[in-house]
Write a protein that holds these residues in place. Structure first.
Motif, PDB file in Angstrom:
ATOM      1  N   ASN A   1       6.142   3.680  -2.743  1.00 46.19           N
ATOM      2  CA  ASN A   1       5.529   3.593  -1.420  1.00 46.19           C
ATOM      3  C   ASN A   1       4.294   2.689  -1.473  1.00 46.19           C
ATOM      4  N   VAL A   2       3.972   2.124  -0.349  1.00 48.47           N
ATOM      5  CA  VAL A   2       2.834   1.217  -0.265  1.00 48.47           C
ATOM      6  C   VAL A   2       1.793   1.804   0.671  1.00 48.47           C
ATOM      7  N   ARG A   3       0.527   1.680   0.314  1.00 52.29           N
ATOM      8  CA  ARG A   3      -0.553   2.186   1.159  1.00 52.29           C
ATOM      9  C   ARG A   3      -0.893   1.149   2.220  1.00 52.29           C
ATOM     10  N   SER A   4      -0.988   1.605   3.449  1.00 56.40           N
ATOM     11  CA  SER A   4      -1.328   0.694   4.552  1.00 56.40           C
ATOM     12  C   SER A   4      -2.658   0.001   4.296  1.00 56.40           C
ATOM     13  N   PHE A   5      -3.600   0.737   3.715  1.00 59.10           N
ATOM     14  CA  PHE A   5      -4.922   0.164   3.452  1.00 59.10           C
ATOM     15  C   PHE A   5      -4.820  -1.057   2.543  1.00 59.10           C
ATOM     16  N   ASP A   6      -3.967  -0.978   1.496  1.00 59.17           N
ATOM     17  CA  ASP A   6      -3.850  -2.097   0.554  1.00 59.17           C
ATOM     18  C   ASP A   6      -3.300  -3.340   1.244  1.00 59.17           C
ATOM     19  N   VAL A   7      -2.286  -3.141   2.097  1.00 56.15           N
ATOM     20  CA  VAL A   7      -1.681  -4.287   2.784  1.00 56.15           C
ATOM     21  C   VAL A   7      -2.679  -4.902   3.764  1.00 56.15           C
ATOM     22  N   ILE A   8      -3.308  -4.061   4.561  1.00 52.86           N
ATOM     23  CA  ILE A   8      -4.253  -4.560   5.562  1.00 52.86           C
ATOM     24  C   ILE A   8      -5.447  -5.240   4.895  1.00 52.86           C
ATOM     25  N   HIS A   9      -5.889  -4.668   3.778  1.00 50.72           N
ATOM     26  CA  HIS A   9      -7.014  -5.280   3.058  1.00 50.72           C
ATOM     27  C   HIS A   9      -6.630  -6.660   2.535  1.00 50.72           C
ATOM     28  N   ALA A  10      -5.413  -6.800   1.997  1.00 51.24           N
ATOM     29  CA  ALA A  10      -4.979  -8.099   1.471  1.00 51.24           C
ATOM     30  C   ALA A  10      -4.872  -9.132   2.591  1.00 51.24           C
ATOM     31  N   ILE A  11      -4.364  -8.702   3.746  1.00 49.79           N
ATOM     32  CA  ILE A  11      -4.177  -9.645   4.853  1.00 49.79           C
ATOM     33  C   ILE A  11      -5.511 -10.033   5.487  1.00 49.79           C
ATOM     34  N   GLU A  12      -6.395  -9.080   5.663  1.00 50.87           N
ATOM     35  CA  GLU A  12      -7.617  -9.334   6.411  1.00 50.87           C
ATOM     36  C   GLU A  12      -8.791  -9.775   5.551  1.00 50.87           C
ATOM     37  N   GLN A  13      -8.751  -9.481   4.250  1.00 52.09           N
ATOM     38  CA  GLN A  13      -9.903  -9.800   3.401  1.00 52.09           C
ATOM     39  C   GLN A  13      -9.617 -10.891   2.376  1.00 52.09           C
ATOM     40  N   MET A  14      -8.368 -11.322   2.268  1.00 53.66           N
ATOM     41  CA  MET A  14      -8.018 -12.325   1.253  1.00 53.66           C
ATOM     42  C   MET A  14      -7.412 -13.542   1.938  1.00 53.66           C
ATOM     43  N   GLN A  15      -7.444 -14.679   1.226  1.00 52.87           N
ATOM     44  CA  GLN A  15      -6.940 -15.926   1.779  1.00 52.87           C
ATOM     45  C   GLN A  15      -6.121 -16.679   0.733  1.00 52.87           C
ATOM     46  N   GLY A  16      -5.290 -17.603   1.221  1.00 49.72           N
ATOM     47  CA  GLY A  16      -4.590 -18.539   0.359  1.00 49.72           C
ATOM     48  C   GLY A  16      -3.692 -17.901  -0.679  1.00 49.72           C
ATOM     49  N   GLU A  17      -3.745 -18.477  -1.880  1.00 55.62           N
ATOM     50  CA  GLU A  17      -2.865 -18.022  -2.955  1.00 55.62           C
ATOM     51  C   GLU A  17      -3.178 -16.593  -3.382  1.00 55.62           C
ATOM     52  N   ALA A  18      -4.452 -16.214  -3.325  1.00 52.13           N
ATOM     53  CA  ALA A  18      -4.815 -14.845  -3.715  1.00 52.13           C
ATOM     54  C   ALA A  18      -4.137 -13.830  -2.798  1.00 52.13           C
ATOM     55  N   ARG A  19      -4.104 -14.136  -1.487  1.00 53.57           N
ATOM     56  CA  ARG A  19      -3.433 -13.229  -0.561  1.00 53.57           C
ATOM     57  C   ARG A  19      -1.931 -13.189  -0.828  1.00 53.57           C
ATOM     58  N   GLN A  20      -1.319 -14.353  -1.003  1.00 50.30           N
ATOM     59  CA  GLN A  20       0.129 -14.403  -1.235  1.00 50.30           C
ATOM     60  C   GLN A  20       0.514 -13.655  -2.510  1.00 50.30           C
ATOM     61  N   LYS A  21      -0.309 -13.821  -3.545  1.00 51.09           N
ATOM     62  CA  LYS A  21      -0.017 -13.135  -4.806  1.00 51.09           C
ATOM     63  C   LYS A  21      -0.107 -11.625  -4.646  1.00 51.09           C
ATOM     64  N   ARG A  22      -1.163 -11.174  -3.927  1.00 51.25           N
ATOM     65  CA  ARG A  22      -1.338  -9.725  -3.734  1.00 51.25           C
ATOM     66  C   ARG A  22      -0.223  -9.144  -2.874  1.00 51.25           C
ATOM     67  N   LEU A  23       0.173  -9.845  -1.807  1.00 49.94           N
ATOM     68  CA  LEU A  23       1.252  -9.357  -0.946  1.00 49.94           C
ATOM     69  C   LEU A  23       2.579  -9.340  -1.699  1.00 49.94           C
ATOM     70  N   ALA A  24       2.792 -10.307  -2.594  1.00 43.36           N
ATOM     71  CA  ALA A  24       4.017 -10.319  -3.395  1.00 43.36           C
ATOM     72  C   ALA A  24       4.059  -9.119  -4.346  1.00 43.36           C
ATOM     73  N   GLU A  25       2.885  -8.781  -4.901  1.00 44.63           N
ATOM     74  CA  GLU A  25       2.817  -7.594  -5.764  1.00 44.63           C
ATOM     75  C   GLU A  25       3.149  -6.325  -4.976  1.00 44.63           C
ATOM     76  N   LEU A  26       2.616  -6.227  -3.761  1.00 40.27           N
ATOM     77  CA  LEU A  26       2.874  -5.040  -2.944  1.00 40.27           C
ATOM     78  C   LEU A  26       4.316  -4.995  -2.449  1.00 40.27           C
ATOM     79  N   ALA A  27       4.922  -6.142  -2.233  1.00 41.33           N
ATOM     80  CA  ALA A  27       6.304  -6.181  -1.737  1.00 41.33           C
ATOM     81  C   ALA A  27       7.303  -5.783  -2.816  1.00 41.33           C
ATOM     82  N   GLU A  28       7.006  -6.085  -4.085  1.00 38.56           N
ATOM     83  CA  GLU A  28       7.872  -5.734  -5.215  1.00 38.56           C
ATOM     84  C   GLU A  28       9.316  -6.186  -5.006  1.00 38.56           C
ATOM     85  N   GLY A  29       9.479  -7.356  -4.382  1.00 37.68           N
ATOM     86  CA  GLY A  29      10.814  -7.918  -4.224  1.00 37.68           C
ATOM     87  C   GLY A  29      11.606  -7.379  -3.051  1.00 37.68           C
TER      88      GLY A  29
END
Length: 644
Positions: free
Chosen positions: A152-180
């Motif tokens: 399961n994924v925490r809403s806080f982690d996803v929202i934090h990555a989208i709203e507080q991160m940019q560029g490659e750092a955001r894409q990398k974090r969202l890819a980790e949370l998506a787990e394929g």
């Protein structure tokens, strides 16, 4: 052969077959007693790691002296004012009956309840062959549950990555949370695009305000409203990405096999692009199925101690959510004044119309006003001194009770449904009618376990909701169905003794060896001294032993070392009768009578002596069974069966 002999042979075979039906190794269609669950079948295949060469399986419950296990001795707290029995039993005996109804309502857990006087109760937990399986199954279920939760994924982690991160750092974090997971990748991408568009529209709006560009300002404001609404909807969809163990269990608990399989396949299809979730679902379903078959097994004393807690007293109190009233404020101040010793501030005092109750699950009371002290949360509720604010059990109040409690699952949430008797329905209806819109505190053993809001009048039934585990639900259902106890066990046993399975296996081996040696000696004596008639007598003795074991199995009796001693003594009494008959037979043949006449006279003249000796033994066995301890009862029972 005459008709009379035919009837006797048929009777012997019918009795023998009836006894053999209780054995577990007969074909399934012959069984009168189902194989059942833990405790019903006694398997000697794996009593120790050395795997004893005792492969026979009987439908017998092993006693603690054979299988090993744990003995718990509890002190019973006598209620103030003395004990008034609701039956003719002593306090300990009545407590044993009521606790058994709570802990083992279907009598499948092979627990032994032994009252020790009036104020002590010993509970034995014989080790069963399923105990180790139950430990492993529950450990696997816990591991599978943790793995499922990890997907399961925490809403806080996803929202934090989208709203507080940019560029490659955001894409990398969202890819980790998506787990394929394709579903997660798409949702995260849509959320990121909407959030970026929303921020850009806000910048356009700010620029339009600065430039006083009204068309751009109006267009940006419309886009902001649209994107903000859409982004909010996408954030709500984050919860749909998760699968809780409660949701999966509600699917697996579906009583309709076709519907259950269809729902399970739907979950698997949805997780097809998420291998980790798919594996977690399959592992959990397998572990849950194994654990379900062993749900009645008590594998250690810790679980039994948990099931024995509390008196089972259920009450209902209106919870106070606003502490601004003078009465509530005084209760808060009293609790604060005793911050170092909260028990003093919690203890009710004469004239109080409110009382502090320990909150059983603080995480579920986030919407209610509570006070925290020493790591515990307390909720304030009215007592029965405030008219129309509580339903309790007391000598001054009208007697009421629950008629039934049962478990249910709705929308992925477990709950306990309960219904009242007529008096309880009337009281509950009046309480809920007078307190609409207020939280109703459900209090079990002075613990606040739930506080749902009253929306309308409720008469005959209600429900207890919350994030309960299956074990908690079973505890609540069994406790409520058993009713309140006349007294309470101490929180911890005054003694706890554990007998290892290897020690029990040694006892069993020694007892069976003694029994086997006795049979061999009897066989040698009978055949060597009485020849063919001795062989017939020995066959009858073996049949007698099979009948004893079969009857013990059919009636689900506990098999102990004293029971084996009773069986050995039965062999002795049976041989005593045969010796009397055969000696009379020789005397009659010495007088020149035919074999048929000698047999008839031998049985007739030995009958009175046989009856006299067996009647005295029956009386002794009956007294032992009626008045003796559990071990002595086993001895008396097997001896009685053998004599009959």
């Amino acid at each position: 052969m005459s008709k009379n002999y035919t009837g006797r042979v048929v009777l012997i075979l019918v009795v023998l077959l009836f006894a053999l039906l209780g054995f577990d190794w007969l074909p399934g269609w012959l069984h009168l007693c189902g194989k059942g669950s833990a405790g019903g079948i006694f398997t000697w295949e794996k009593l120790t790691d050395s795997n004893l060469p005792l492969a026979r399986r009987f439908n017998l419950k092993p006693g603690i002296d054979i299988a090993g296990g744990t003995k718990l001795l509890y002190e019973i707290t006598v209620p103030t004012g003395g004990f008034v029995s609701r039956s003719n039993n002593t306090l300990a005996e009545e407590m044993a009956v009521l606790l058994k109804r709570r802990v083992d309502p279907d009598s499948v857990r092979n627990l032994v309840w032994r009252p020790q006087g009036d104020t002590r109760l010993e509970i034995q937990i014989p080790r069963s062959p399923d105990s180790e399986r139950a430990v492993k199954a529950r450990a696997l279920l816990l591991t599978a549950q943790e793995e499922l939760q990890a997907t399961n994924v925490r809403s806080f982690d996803v929202i934090h990555a989208i709203e507080q991160m940019q560029g490659e750092a955001r894409q990398k974090r969202l890819a980790e949370l998506a787990e394929g997971s394709d579903e997660r990748v798409k949702l995260f991408a849509d959320m990121a695009a909407d959030y970026d568009a929303l921020q850009q529209s806000k910048k356009d709006f700010d620029r339009a305000v600065q430039e006083k560009n009204q068309p751009l300002r109006d267009r940006s404001a419309g886009i902001i409203a649209e994107k903000d609404l859409h982004y909010t909807d996408l954030k709500k969809q984050l919860d749909t990405l998760n699968l809780s163990d409660v949701q999966l269990q509600s699917t697996l608990d579906n009583p309709n096999p076709a519907a259950r399989q269809q729902l399970l396949e739907g979950l698997r299809a949805r997780a097809a692009s998420y291998p980790r979730r798919l594996k977690a679902i399959n592992d959990y379903a397998q572990a849950w199925g194994e654990s379900k078959t062993l749900k009645n097994v008590i594998d250690d004393a810790t679980e039994l101690k948990r099931l024995l807690r509390g008196s089972g007293v259920l009450e209902f109190h209106i919870v106070i959510d606003d502490y601004r009233s003078p009465e509530a404020g005084a209760m808060v101040e009293r609790l604060k004044q005793h911050g170092d010793t909260p028990a003093a501030g919690i203890r009710p005092q004469a004239g109080d119309t409110m009382r502090w109750y320990l909150v059983d699950r603080p995480a579920e009371f986030t919407g209610h006003q509570t006070m925290d002290f020493n790591g515990k949360s307390y909720g304030l509720a009215y007592t029965d001194r405030e008219p129309g604010k509580a339903i309790v059990h007391s000598a001054a109040a009208a007697a009421w009770s629950l008629e039934k409690a049962s478990a249910a699952t709705a929308n992925g949430q477990r709950m306990v449904l309960f219904s009242f008797d007529p008096q309880g329905s009337s009281l509950f209806g009046d309480l809920t009618e007078a307190n609409k819109g207020r939280p109703l505190g459900i209090v079990l053993d002075d613990k606040l376990i739930s506080a749902p809001k009253i929306n309308e009048r409720i008469n005959s039934s209600g429900q207890i909701t919350g994030q309960f585990s299956e074990a908690d639900i079973n505890y609540l259902v069994n406790t409520l169905n058993a009713g309140s106890l006349p007294a309470q066990l101490a929180n911890d046993p005054i003694s706890e003794q554990t007998i290892s399975p290897s020690f029990g296996a040694d006892n069993l081996r020694a007892a069976l060896m003694a029994c086997g040696i006795g049979l061999v000696v009897v066989c040698v004596f009978l055949v060597g001294y009485y020849y063919l008639t001795g062989l017939v007598a020995f066959i009858a003795v073996v049949m007698n032993l099979l009948i004893i074991l079969g009857i013990l199995a059919i009636f689900n009796a506990t098999f102990t070392l004293p029971a084996i001693a009773g069986i050995v003594l039965t062999v002795g009494t049976a041989i005593d009768a045969n010796v009397l008959v055969f000696e009379r037979l020789r005397e009659e043949q010495h007088h020149g009578l035919s074999l048929k006449m000698s047999l008839r006279n031998a049985f007739d003249r030995a009958r009175s002596a046989i009856i006299d000796s067996n009647v005295t033994t029956i009386i002794t066995s009956a007294v032992l069974y009626a008045l003796g301890s559990e071990e002595v009862k086993g001895f008396g029972l097997t001896l009685l069966i053998g004599i009959f």
